[in-house]
Design an enzyme around this catalytic site. Structure first.
Site, PDB file in Angstrom:
ATOM      1  N   HIS A  17      -7.444   0.767  -6.376  1.00 54.77           N
ATOM      2  CA  HIS A  17      -7.637  -0.075  -5.179  1.00 54.77           C
ATOM      3  C   HIS A  17      -8.346  -1.364  -5.622  1.00 54.77           C
ATOM      4  O   HIS A  17      -9.502  -1.612  -5.261  1.00 54.77           O
ATOM      5  CB  HIS A  17      -8.464   0.698  -4.144  1.00 54.77           C
ATOM      6  N   ARG A  57       0.878  -1.174   0.000  1.00 52.44           N
ATOM      7  CA  ARG A  57       0.000   0.000   0.000  1.00 52.44           C
ATOM      8  C   ARG A  57       0.909   1.216   0.000  1.00 52.44           C
ATOM      9  O   ARG A  57       1.720   1.407   0.906  1.00 52.44           O
ATOM     10  CB  ARG A  57      -0.913   0.004   1.229  1.00 52.44           C
ATOM     11  N   GLN A  93     -10.257  -3.952  -3.171  1.00 57.07           N
ATOM     12  CA  GLN A  93     -11.585  -3.558  -2.707  1.00 57.07           C
ATOM     13  C   GLN A  93     -12.663  -3.961  -3.713  1.00 57.07           C
ATOM     14  O   GLN A  93     -13.768  -4.348  -3.347  1.00 57.07           O
ATOM     15  CB  GLN A  93     -11.623  -2.041  -2.473  1.00 57.07           C
ATOM     16  N   ARG A 128     -13.572  -8.514   2.230  1.00 59.48           N
ATOM     17  CA  ARG A 128     -12.139  -8.283   1.949  1.00 59.48           C
ATOM     18  C   ARG A 128     -11.345  -9.533   2.345  1.00 59.48           C
ATOM     19  O   ARG A 128     -10.426  -9.953   1.640  1.00 59.48           O
ATOM     20  CB  ARG A 128     -11.624  -7.069   2.744  1.00 59.48           C
ATOM     21  N   CYS A 159     -16.324   1.671   0.732  1.00 56.97           N
ATOM     22  CA  CYS A 159     -15.160   0.841   1.085  1.00 56.97           C
ATOM     23  C   CYS A 159     -14.739   1.017   2.532  1.00 56.97           C
ATOM     24  O   CYS A 159     -14.050   0.161   3.075  1.00 56.97           O
ATOM     25  CB  CYS A 159     -14.004   1.134   0.136  1.00 56.97           C
ATOM     26  N   ASP A 162     -17.199   7.196  -1.515  1.00 58.62           N
ATOM     27  CA  ASP A 162     -15.939   7.087  -0.772  1.00 58.62           C
ATOM     28  C   ASP A 162     -15.672   8.471  -0.174  1.00 58.62           C
ATOM     29  O   ASP A 162     -16.335   9.459  -0.556  1.00 58.62           O
ATOM     30  CB  ASP A 162     -14.821   6.678  -1.759  1.00 58.62           C
TER      31      ASP A 162
HETATM   32  N1  NVA Z   1      -9.946   6.790  -1.390  1.00 56.90           N
HETATM   33  C1  NVA Z   1      -9.578   6.350  -0.061  1.00 56.90           C
HETATM   34  C2  NVA Z   1      -9.803   4.879   0.098  1.00 56.90           C
HETATM   35  C3  NVA Z   1      -9.475   4.334   1.469  1.00 56.90           C
HETATM   36  C4  NVA Z   1      -9.652   2.858   1.570  1.00 56.90           C
HETATM   37  C5  NVA Z   1      -8.117   6.704   0.199  1.00 56.90           C
HETATM   38  O1  NVA Z   1      -7.293   6.514  -0.696  1.00 56.90           O
HETATM   39  O2  NVA Z   1      -7.820   7.183   1.287  1.00 56.90           O
HETATM   40  N1   CP Z   2     -11.242  -0.073   2.545  1.00 50.04           N
HETATM   41  C1   CP Z   2      -9.964  -0.129   2.981  1.00 50.04           C
HETATM   42  O1   CP Z   2      -9.024  -0.395   2.222  1.00 50.04           O
HETATM   43  O2   CP Z   2      -9.810   0.106   4.316  1.00 50.04           O
HETATM   44  P1   CP Z   2      -8.446   0.321   5.110  1.00 50.04           P
HETATM   45  O3   CP Z   2      -7.870   1.636   4.679  1.00 50.04           O
HETATM   46  O4   CP Z   2      -8.856   0.300   6.547  1.00 50.04           O
HETATM   47  O5   CP Z   2      -7.504  -0.801   4.783  1.00 50.04           O
END
Ligand code: NVA
Ligand code: CP
Length: 304
Positions: A131, A104, A134, A287, A259, A219
């Site tokens: 992502h 990540r 997800q 997930r 998500c 989101d």
């Molecule tokens: N768009 C959000 C998704 C978090 C799972 C982010 O990148 O923070």
């Molecule tokens: N939806 C998701 O990826 O959550 P986290 O940021 O908690 O991993």
């Protein structure tokens, strides 16, 4: 044989994705029946997190343990990755010791560079651009509640962000139509939209996107790394909320997904999270199951 990676949904064929989603449901059912499965006994997943996470970390780590393997959490703070060791060198070394690597991070290019040098499969666990993990959970959840998503209308309400981009890829792969409503200046990547124009329509009004939709998705207004923009985004996005008024114009049995983490009162009104159409908690749990299917597919090259 070169390792298979999962950096975007386009790294799989539609058949592979559909099989993955079905396998995720099988694994969920087995797990709920208390069946022990040790398909990844002695296998190790390295998990590199350059951004925060709850669901992704817990699901990958629990998933590996439940399949008989283990997972190792690596943060840039206490690895040489945070001190400037080249990504390619890190990839060669880490992938020589583990069976798969999950990353990540910020720039999508980072996972691409890592994957290119890695002997082991690399999984994108969120970048600024995509992502895909997800989406496996979301597609599994839709299928479990409503059957095939082929031909359905999905409404994306809010930011044209990493999740929106993965929904765009999913629209073509799973063959649904995606209406995207964003404020001006927050549209998804125009090249991606163009490449998927047969399955995607950009709109300005949330109500236009939501009309007769089978699934409403949103989101956060400000993603990780955009904390400084929170105030400006609150102003730009104030009308981009999943709420009862929007639900009223969607299809009668429309589902709601997010998500998570959610900001109640911003992109989603608090009541919609517990609305009968909301499958948000199943989506989060999936997930775990979807990624166990993904890990088996990438590490063992099989889905059974
Ligand atoms: N768009 C959000 C998704 C978090 C799972 C982010 O990148 O923070
Ligand atoms: N939806 C998701 O990826 O959550 P986290 O940021 O908690 O991993």
């Amino acid at each position: 044989m070169a390792a298979r990676h999962f950096l975007t949904l386009n790294d799989m064929t539609t058949t592979e994705l559909e099989n993955l989603v079905d396998h995720g449901t099988r694994l969920r059912n087995e797990w709920r029946q208390g069946k022990v499965r040790d398909s990844l006994k002695n296998r190790v997943l390295a998990m590199v997190f350059e951004k925060s996470s709850t669901r992704t970390r817990v699901s990958f780590e629990a998933g590996m343990t439940q399949l008989g393997g283990s997972a190792m959490f690596l943060s840039p703070r206490d690895t040489q990755l945070g001190r400037g060791e080249p990504i390619e060198d890190s990839a060669i070394v880490i992938s020589s010791m583990v069976d798969a690597v999950m990353i990540r991070t910020f720039a999508h290019e980072t996972v691409e560079k890592f994957a290119k040098a890695s002997r082991a499969p690399v999984i994108n666990a969120l970048t600024d651009e995509f992502h895909p993990c997800q989406l496996l959970a979301d597609m599994q959840t839709y299928r479990e509640h409503r059957g095939s998503i082929r031909g359905a209308t999905v409404a994306w309400i809010g930011d044209g962000n990493n999740m929106c981009h993965s929904y765009i890829n999913a629209a073509t792969q799973f063959d649904f139509h995606l209406n995207i409503a964003t404020p001006q200046g927050y549209e998804p990547n125009p090249e991606l939209v163009k490449a998927h124009s047969s399955h995607v329509t950009l709109m300005r009004e949330p109500a236009d996107a939501a009309r007769n939709a089978n699934l409403l998705v949103t989101d956060v207004w400000a993603s990780m790394g955009q904390e400084d923009e929170q105030k400006a985004r609150e102003r730009a996005f104030s009308r981009y909320q999943i709420n009862p008024a929007l639900m009223d114009i969607a299809a009668k049995d429309a589902l709601i997904m997010h998500c998570l983490p959610a900001h109640r009162g911003e992109e989603i009104s608090a009541d919609m999270i517990e609305h009968p159409g909301s499958v948000i908690w199943d989506e989060a749990e999936n997930r775990l199951h979807a990624q166990k299917a993904l890990l088996e597919f990438l590490i063992l090259n099989r889905l059974d």
